[in-house]
Design an enzyme around this catalytic site. Structure first.
Site, PDB file in Angstrom:
ATOM      1  CG  ASP A  46      -1.825   1.097   1.176  1.00 46.19           C
ATOM      2  OD1 ASP A  46      -2.241   1.521   0.225  1.00 46.19           O
ATOM      3  OD2 ASP A  46      -2.362   1.549   2.452  1.00 46.19           O
ATOM      4  CG  ASP A  87      -3.640   1.305   6.086  1.00 53.36           C
ATOM      5  OD1 ASP A  87      -4.299   1.184   4.859  1.00 53.36           O
ATOM      6  OD2 ASP A  87      -3.342   2.532   6.286  1.00 53.36           O
ATOM      7  CG  ASP A  97      -5.589  -2.458   2.152  1.00 52.92           C
ATOM      8  OD1 ASP A  97      -5.637  -2.276   0.979  1.00 52.92           O
ATOM      9  OD2 ASP A  97      -5.208  -1.497   2.861  1.00 52.92           O
TER      10      ASP A  97
END
Length: 915
Positions: free
Chosen positions: A345, A653, A657
């Protein structure tokens, strides 16, 4: 029929089709009509109760977890443990209660550790359900009321205000300056401005400005929306279903060990059957043949392997924890070491997750801003020199900073040892930039705010009115907003000398394009002096403003993350960025970090959605940046990479996800900013939310695998050498050179005592200079098998040769067996010293001091030598194990016969280095 009855019937007819509606494409009136609600009064209480009974509570369906006992028993379902349990049963048949207890004890410890490490893995859906439970302000019967979010039904009219958590998926009916933080769902790094206009069908989730989704936060403004989805039908509910559908894959280590264990189990059973048949064929009694077969089985079972695997992984867990990586599942330690792709990410992992002003254009001059985050550390530079405001210049810069500070509804405060933002990230960046030159909200109190026009998405600006000079009856208006909205209201600008000049719109737009190409979010600022007044309206700012400047804002990359990405690439690991952020911003950050270099390596979620499976797989392999991707696309990307043989580590996070984290070979969640569902779905947590910690964990993981490989290279030759001894003795119809109980002593005391130190081996300094191992590589590679065979033959020669030599010269079976066993232990000790870093790393230089390291092998050797002395010399042990005391010369002979293994190990090291 009453109006309520008609509404109920209409709703009942459409309920089954509601899941198929694309609510963002419908106008506000059509949405209200479809849901049989009222745009002002909402639902009646009676209608809400009826719908609640029809559709259930607004909460996610949780998957029933397995009982604790079942999860505990499932830990035994491993071929390696079958072998260990078989060894325990065999020792029970031999009525050796102590050794049986030791074996079953090792099994129980192994199972218990696995149970503790994985007992929380069933909590992902429950954590997600908890994360979206909140309260909501609802209009029913025309009256405001506060309800638990679980009581909401389709058609409910919900009011949102700054600080609220969105309780369900809503189609917005009216907004006033609404900005929503959707980062947990979409990955968008800054709050999203919302509107009410209907959108095209193909509008991706992240750009649906007329919708708000469950679990998002209102960071600014107010709105009214109608509930269009609840419970599992929400976008968050769809993600929970993806979590359930995704699979926790076995790691390369567990796959290899399972395959090896099954093969070993079949080989042992076949050899035992062959031994039994050969013995009977030679006329031996079935009891003696059975005992010989049991001896073969015991000798072939590597009792120490489960223990060393568990200990090695546990030590890896401890080392990773010291480097900010917490492992939730033991096998994940080794998986990191074999990772070939890291899908990371962007926001908060590769970047600081703190918006920062980096570029300023004011008075026709360019400035750069140093420092990152919300701490007032850094300077404003021009031509790499700090700006001197005491010199008569930089008036436009000062005014631009002042405008950003005053036309602002946020503030930054010090607490818990850090600077915390109260408000929006963009406004926080403007405050920090002003603070770096000494401008603070406190020392501008003389410019008291009189009135405000809040930001509204249809106007794209915010305006504030301030008292400027009471004596001269002057006020000042400050504006901030989009470049288009500000420029059309300006006719003048400051030049480099601080003098007013005609606005050069073309020059400003060129600067905007340059900043945008660097991934910066650009805000424009303007001001206007007006006569004293007590209120502000839009007519006051339609024209005649002075353009002050531009500020370019971005969430900057972490310096340590840049170095970590480079280290991963040097180690042959691809780093890919998967984010919900804008493609331009993501590509700019990726270029700064060295992740991508060309536009062809950047794909958007919209592009991916138009690809077939083959094109998608090619894009997954060739692409380095994937922007504006939906949760299911993240999951699909991970699966596509895995289908091509990659070992994938996925970081994240947010709620969006979680499915990909669970599907990945190793899921890595952020321990600070991560949503609870992301943490529960992951195999590893980063306590500092830093990509650099992933690189450190990969380094430790590679070290763990090397230590496991050393342990196998050490342990199996002992078992194979013992098995060869038993098998050849039976084939030659000679007396057994080593008894079953003596084999158990060797395997459970000497071998384990010497093998455990291998788990503490320090990692090689070259571990990150080599490519990741092939995921398809077998646990027992060809070179490792040759090493095991060579050392096994040597061990057999020691056992069989010493036994036959002493037996023929003395006729004493007990002495022959005792010397054969001690000769084998001596060979084990010398071999251990040959494959560890103990001797070459005994003393190393650290900061000019000579510090001893790698003491574990020495401790293991000392313990084993003491135990062997007791085994040979203590009368009680002589009675239990059928051994006899040795003389000093006999002990030296045992050491001498084991020494040649050093030279064999040195030769093997040239062809198959273990370090």
């Amino acid at each position: 029929m009453t109006a309520d009855t008609i509404a109920t019937n209409t709703f009942a007819q459409t309920t089954k089709d509601l899941l198929n509606y694309e609510w963002h494409t419908l106008g506000e009136q059509k949405v209200v009509q479809t849901l049989a609600s009222h745009p002002e009064a909402g639902l009646t209480h009676e209608e809400a109760i009826t719908r609640h009974q029809q559709m259930g509570a607004n909460q996610l369906t949780t998957k029933g977890g397995k009982s604790s006992w079942l999860r505990f028993l499932e830990q035994f379902n491993q071929p390696l443990l079958y072998i260990l349990l078989t060894a325990g049963v065999v020792t029970l048949l031999l009525q050796d209660w102590i050794d049986a207890g030791v074996i079953f004890g090792v099994t129980l410890i192994n199972v218990t550790i696995g149970y503790i490490q994985e007992s929380k893995a069933e909590g992902a859906i429950a954590a997600l359900s908890k994360a979206v439970t909140t309260e909501a302000t609802v209009i029913r019967n025309g009256q405001k009321t506060r309800l638990a979010s679980t009581e909401l039904v389709l058609g409910d009219l919900v009011l949102l205000a700054s600080g609220d958590k969105v309780p369900a998926d809503l189609r917005l009916l009216s907004v006033r300056g609404l900005q929503v933080d959707e980062s947990a769902l979409t990955g968008e790094s800054v709050p999203v401005e919302k509107a009410t206009a209907s959108l095209a069908m193909e509008t991706p989730l992240v750009e649906r400005s007329n919708m708000v989704y469950t679990g998002s936060f209102v960071s600014f403004g107010q709105a009214e929306g109608i509930v269009v989805a609840i419970a599992d039908a929400t976008e968050t509910g769809r993600i929970s279903q993806l979590i359930e559908s995704s699979t926790n894959l076995k790691t390369p280590l567990t796959r290899n060990i399972d395959k090896f264990s099954k093969t070993l189990l079949y080989v042992i059973l076949c050899l035992a059957a062959l031994t039994f048949a050969v013995g009977l064929g030679q006329g031996e009694s079935w009891i003696d043949v059975f005992k010989a077969s049991v001896a073969l089985v015991v000798s072939a079972i590597p009792e120490g392997l489960p223990a060393i695997v568990t200990v090695t992984l546990a030590i890896g867990v401890s080392r990773m924890a010291r480097r900010k990586a917490i492992i939730r599942k033991l096998p994940a330690v080794e998986t990191l070491g074999s990772t070939t792709v890291i899908c990371s990410d962007k926001t908060g992992t590769l970047t600081e997750n703190q918006m920062t002003v980096q570029k300023i254009y004011a008075g026709g001059q360019h400035y750069t801003v140093s420092g990152i985050g919300y701490a007032p550390d850094g300077e404003i530079l021009m031509d790499q020199q700090p700006v001197d405001f005491n010199a008569n210049g930089h008036i436009a810069l000062w005014e631009s900073l002042e405008a950003g500070l005053l036309c602002n509804d946020s503030h930054i405060e010090w607490g818990d040892g850090q600077w915390d933002l109260v408000g929006t990230a963009t406004e926080g960046a403007l405050i920090t930039a002003a603070n770096k030159v000494g401008l603070t909200q406190a020392n501008l109190e003389q410019l008291a705010r009189i009135d405000t026009i809040p930001f509204e998405s249809q106007f794209q600006y915010m305006a504030t009115l301030h008292e400027l000079d009471a004596k001269r009856s002057l006020n000042v208006i400050y504006l901030k907003g989009s470049v288009e909205a500000i420029l059309q209201r300006c006719d003048r600008m400051f030049d480099a000398q601080g003098q007013l000049a005609r606005l050069n719109s073309a020059a400003v737009e060129q600067e905007v394009a340059g900043m945008a190409n660097q991934g910066l979010r650009v805000l424009a600022f303007a001001s206007k002096e007006v006569a004293t007044k007590r209120s502000l309206n839009r007519n006051d700012i339609d024209r005649g403003l002075v353009f002050l400047g531009l500020q370019g804002i971005i969430d900057p990359p972490r310096e340590e993350a840049i170095a970590a990405v480079k280290a991963c690439q040097s180690a042959g690991i691809q780093v890919k960025m998967i984010t919900g952020d804008h493609a331009l911003t993501a590509a700019a950050i990726a270029r700064q970090m060295g992740i991508c270099s060309t536009e062809e390596q950047v794909f958007t979620g919209q592009q991916l959605a138009q690809m077939n499976e083959k094109e998608f797989a090619q894009a997954a392999e060739q692409g380095m940046v994937f922007a504006r991707v939906a949760p299911e696309q993240k999951l699909h990307l991970v699966k596509a990479l895995q289908s091509q043989g990659e070992i994938v580590a996925m970081t994240g996070d947010g709620v969006n996800d979680a499915p990909a984290l669970k599907q990945a070979d190793i899921g890595v969640a952020m321990g600070i900013a991560g949503a609870e569902v992301a943490k529960e779905s992951a195999d590893m947590l980063l306590t500092d939310d830093n990509f650099a910690s992933i690189e450190a964990a990969v380094e430790e993981g590679r070290g763990v695998y090397r230590n496991l490989r050393k342990a196998i290279a050490f342990l199996l030759p002992i078992n194979v050498g013992e098995s060869m001894t038993i098998l050849i003795a039976i084939l030659l119809a000679t007396v057994l050179p080593i008894l079953p109980i003596q084999i158990l002593w060797l395997n459970m005391v000497s071998s384990v005592g010497l093998i455990v130190p291998l788990a503490f081996e320090p990692k090689s300094g070259q571990v990150m200079q080599q490519p990741p191992r092939n995921p398809r590589e077998k646990l027992l590679s060809g070179s490792l098998l040759k090493r095991i065979l060579a050392i096994s033959v040597f061990n057999w020669v020691v056992i069989f040769g010493v036994f036959q030599w002493i037996l023929q010269t003395t006729g004493n079976e007990a002495l022959a067996r005792t010397m054969a066993i001690n000769g084998l232990v001596a060979a084990e000790v010398f071999y251990l010293l040959s494959i560890t870093q103990f001797l070459p790393s005994l003393v190393v230089r650290i900061q000019g001091k000579r510090t001893p390291v790698a003491y574990a092998p020495a401790i293991g050797i000392v313990v084993v030598v003491i135990l062997q002395c007791l085994f040979s010399q203590w009368s009680m042990m002589n009675q239990v194990f059928d051994t006899t005391p040795l003389t000093f010369i006999q002990a030296l002979i045992c050491m001498g016969v084991g020494l040649p293994v050093v030279f064999i190990a040195l030769i093997l090291q040239r062809f198959d280095p273990l370090n």
